[in-house]
Design a protein around this motif. Sequence first.
Motif, PDB file in Angstrom:
ATOM      1  N   ILE A 121      -2.260   1.638  -9.755  1.00 46.72           N
ATOM      2  CA  ILE A 121      -2.465   2.166  -8.403  1.00 46.72           C
ATOM      3  C   ILE A 121      -2.870   3.624  -8.534  1.00 46.72           C
ATOM      4  O   ILE A 121      -2.053   4.476  -8.898  1.00 46.72           O
ATOM      5  N   ASP A 122      -4.133   3.877  -8.275  1.00 47.43           N
ATOM      6  CA  ASP A 122      -4.671   5.230  -8.324  1.00 47.43           C
ATOM      7  C   ASP A 122      -4.378   5.893  -6.979  1.00 47.43           C
ATOM      8  O   ASP A 122      -4.978   5.542  -5.960  1.00 47.43           O
ATOM      9  N   ASP A 123      -3.452   6.840  -6.987  1.00 48.92           N
ATOM     10  CA  ASP A 123      -3.041   7.490  -5.739  1.00 48.92           C
ATOM     11  C   ASP A 123      -4.015   8.615  -5.385  1.00 48.92           C
ATOM     12  O   ASP A 123      -3.670   9.796  -5.401  1.00 48.92           O
ATOM     13  N   PHE A 124      -5.239   8.208  -5.098  1.00 52.48           N
ATOM     14  CA  PHE A 124      -6.273   9.117  -4.590  1.00 52.48           C
ATOM     15  C   PHE A 124      -6.550  10.261  -5.572  1.00 52.48           C
ATOM     16  O   PHE A 124      -6.553  11.432  -5.218  1.00 52.48           O
ATOM     17  N   SER A 125      -6.784   9.877  -6.835  1.00 53.11           N
ATOM     18  CA  SER A 125      -7.163  10.877  -7.830  1.00 53.11           C
ATOM     19  C   SER A 125      -8.528  11.465  -7.500  1.00 53.11           C
ATOM     20  O   SER A 125      -9.323  10.868  -6.755  1.00 53.11           O
ATOM     21  N   ARG A 147      -6.041   7.492   0.573  1.00 56.23           N
ATOM     22  CA  ARG A 147      -5.508   8.834   0.783  1.00 56.23           C
ATOM     23  C   ARG A 147      -4.277   8.986  -0.097  1.00 56.23           C
ATOM     24  O   ARG A 147      -3.777   8.021  -0.655  1.00 56.23           O
ATOM     25  N   ARG A 148      -3.786  10.192  -0.231  1.00 52.29           N
ATOM     26  CA  ARG A 148      -2.598  10.452  -1.051  1.00 52.29           C
ATOM     27  C   ARG A 148      -1.383   9.817  -0.384  1.00 52.29           C
ATOM     28  O   ARG A 148      -1.046  10.118   0.768  1.00 52.29           O
ATOM     29  N   GLU A 149      -0.719   8.908  -1.095  1.00 50.76           N
ATOM     30  CA  GLU A 149       0.435   8.207  -0.545  1.00 50.76           C
ATOM     31  C   GLU A 149       1.734   8.576  -1.256  1.00 50.76           C
ATOM     32  O   GLU A 149       2.802   8.506  -0.666  1.00 50.76           O
ATOM     33  N   LEU A 151       4.323   8.278  -4.920  1.00 51.70           N
ATOM     34  CA  LEU A 151       4.849   7.256  -5.813  1.00 51.70           C
ATOM     35  C   LEU A 151       5.441   6.074  -5.064  1.00 51.70           C
ATOM     36  O   LEU A 151       5.179   4.908  -5.398  1.00 51.70           O
ATOM     37  N   ILE A 152       6.239   6.341  -4.026  1.00 54.88           N
ATOM     38  CA  ILE A 152       7.016   5.291  -3.377  1.00 54.88           C
ATOM     39  C   ILE A 152       6.115   4.268  -2.700  1.00 54.88           C
ATOM     40  O   ILE A 152       6.192   3.058  -2.963  1.00 54.88           O
ATOM     41  N   ARG A 153       5.242   4.721  -1.826  1.00 50.54           N
ATOM     42  CA  ARG A 153       4.360   3.789  -1.116  1.00 50.54           C
ATOM     43  C   ARG A 153       3.354   3.133  -2.063  1.00 50.54           C
ATOM     44  O   ARG A 153       2.966   1.978  -1.865  1.00 50.54           O
ATOM     45  N   SER A 154       2.951   3.859  -3.107  1.00 52.44           N
ATOM     46  CA  SER A 154       2.031   3.271  -4.083  1.00 52.44           C
ATOM     47  C   SER A 154       2.702   2.132  -4.835  1.00 52.44           C
ATOM     48  O   SER A 154       2.084   1.078  -5.083  1.00 52.44           O
ATOM     49  N   ARG A 155       3.952   2.304  -5.210  1.00 48.71           N
ATOM     50  CA  ARG A 155       4.659   1.234  -5.906  1.00 48.71           C
ATOM     51  C   ARG A 155       4.853   0.008  -5.022  1.00 48.71           C
ATOM     52  O   ARG A 155       4.774  -1.132  -5.497  1.00 48.71           O
ATOM     53  N   VAL A 156       5.117   0.243  -3.747  1.00 51.99           N
ATOM     54  CA  VAL A 156       5.264  -0.885  -2.828  1.00 51.99           C
ATOM     55  C   VAL A 156       3.949  -1.648  -2.725  1.00 51.99           C
ATOM     56  O   VAL A 156       3.936  -2.892  -2.710  1.00 51.99           O
ATOM     57  N   ARG A 157       2.843  -0.943  -2.687  1.00 51.64           N
ATOM     58  CA  ARG A 157       1.548  -1.614  -2.654  1.00 51.64           C
ATOM     59  C   ARG A 157       1.347  -2.451  -3.917  1.00 51.64           C
ATOM     60  O   ARG A 157       0.887  -3.596  -3.850  1.00 51.64           O
ATOM     61  N   GLY A 158       1.699  -1.890  -5.060  1.00 54.80           N
ATOM     62  CA  GLY A 158       1.577  -2.631  -6.302  1.00 54.80           C
ATOM     63  C   GLY A 158       2.469  -3.855  -6.327  1.00 54.80           C
ATOM     64  O   GLY A 158       2.050  -4.935  -6.776  1.00 54.80           O
ATOM     65  N   ALA A 159       3.704  -3.723  -5.859  1.00 51.68           N
ATOM     66  CA  ALA A 159       4.649  -4.843  -5.845  1.00 51.68           C
ATOM     67  C   ALA A 159       4.165  -5.955  -4.920  1.00 51.68           C
ATOM     68  O   ALA A 159       4.314  -7.142  -5.229  1.00 51.68           O
ATOM     69  N   ASN A 160       3.592  -5.589  -3.791  1.00 49.49           N
ATOM     70  CA  ASN A 160       3.087  -6.593  -2.846  1.00 49.49           C
ATOM     71  C   ASN A 160       1.891  -7.345  -3.419  1.00 49.49           C
ATOM     72  O   ASN A 160       1.632  -8.492  -3.051  1.00 49.49           O
ATOM     73  N   THR A 161       1.158  -6.703  -4.310  1.00 49.80           N
ATOM     74  CA  THR A 161      -0.012  -7.326  -4.931  1.00 49.80           C
ATOM     75  C   THR A 161       0.376  -8.190  -6.121  1.00 49.80           C
ATOM     76  O   THR A 161      -0.331  -9.144  -6.462  1.00 49.80           O
ATOM     77  N   ALA A 162       1.496  -7.892  -6.759  1.00 52.81           N
ATOM     78  CA  ALA A 162       1.902  -8.557  -7.998  1.00 52.81           C
ATOM     79  C   ALA A 162       2.059 -10.062  -7.809  1.00 52.81           C
ATOM     80  O   ALA A 162       2.574 -10.528  -6.792  1.00 52.81           O
TER      81      ALA A 162
END
Length: 434
Positions: A121-125, A147-149, A151-162
Amino acid sequence: MITHVSKKEMFHSFAFQMIFQLLKWLTFTNKAYLAGKQLKPGDDPYREHAFNLQESDRLGSERAIRDTRHYRCASLNYDTDLPSTSIIITFHNEARSTLLRTIKSVLMRSPPSLIQEIILIDDFSSDPEDCQLLSQIPKVHCLRNGRREGLIRSRVRGANTATASILTFLDSHCEVNTDWLQPMIQRVKEDHTRVVSPIIDVISLDNFAYLAASADLRGGFDWSLHFKWEQIPIEQKMARSDPTQPIRTPVIAGGIFVMDKSWFNHLGQYDTHMDIWGGENFELSFRVWMCGGSLEILPCSRVGHVFRKRHPYDFPEGNALTYIKNTRRAAEVWMDEYKQYYYSARPSAQGKAFGSITDRLTLRRKLNCKPFRWYMENVYPELRVPEQEAVSSVLKQGGSCLETRGIDILGLAECRGIGASRPQSQVRDQALKV
């Protein structure tokens, strides 16, 4: 309608997948990925990433590291049918050489059958290609935030995709060690309510030397909600006849852990109103313990991590305010009457905005979680309640006095005179009965 697939068709499908993965490898080259991202002569190697980028680049993406486990770990056996895991790695402007070495270490030192996918999850690099180019590596998928989210919201996005039943969260500047994954998946398979973390070895921020961490440490904190590594209590240490046994820990550092996906979802994932970084490990740790789970550190799992002395990225509201907001949310939702000690230790948190916590309080009631007093008595009794030196008022009744000490503490005790102090545990126990 039921269709039957012949062995020949299965072989062709498998062969096609193998060829596809091989082609992905062939299209990805380290040199092309790292091109143009190395330091220029005269550049400060610490400026951009808060570690020595010159050394990271020099190492390359694959290097041998010492097996830092206890020798008994090599003789342990694990189930042959362990479930696979989705590796979730979030990053923001991470050094390419460091991020690539993290991914390569996972692929080199993990049984292929256990790696379902690696989700980045690239947090808007600043450079979108940081993530896109890595998706050419087999099993690697790239998601980029618009947009910049944080660590927390980025991890949730990753978990929902897993797509795997087990989630493995990793930082983007790590190197996993020999047989790091099997012990953690084994423990979670045996009990889906366990959340497990490896011993986190140290990768030097200066020369990237891989250094073994002590196997006698667990996670702890003080009342300001500052994480710290601490020695295992002596009675627990003496009871550990086998150095490969799991270590119960009150909190985890939060950067590297394995958790059952259904349990992660059941417990409410993360508090997504927390911003960027900080405090989420306390909120998750309290919730796991108080809502029916447990936290462990596994000595036979080792992962190296680059520990930095400063954050190399910006916090929209500043580092201090963001940390206060996040830890206030954790304290207000989970610490009950003990939150007063948080405010005493961190007075700057008083009056600072932390947003609505209604949904998290509703979640706590729904999960029928235990009180923080239970956590203090059963999980972290070593965390001492501060002595309250000042007595703000005393009301005498016979041989006892009704005292108020500190914030909202009221209890009967033997009269000892104005300003006298006694063990705070006595005050607490009386106060909770009033």
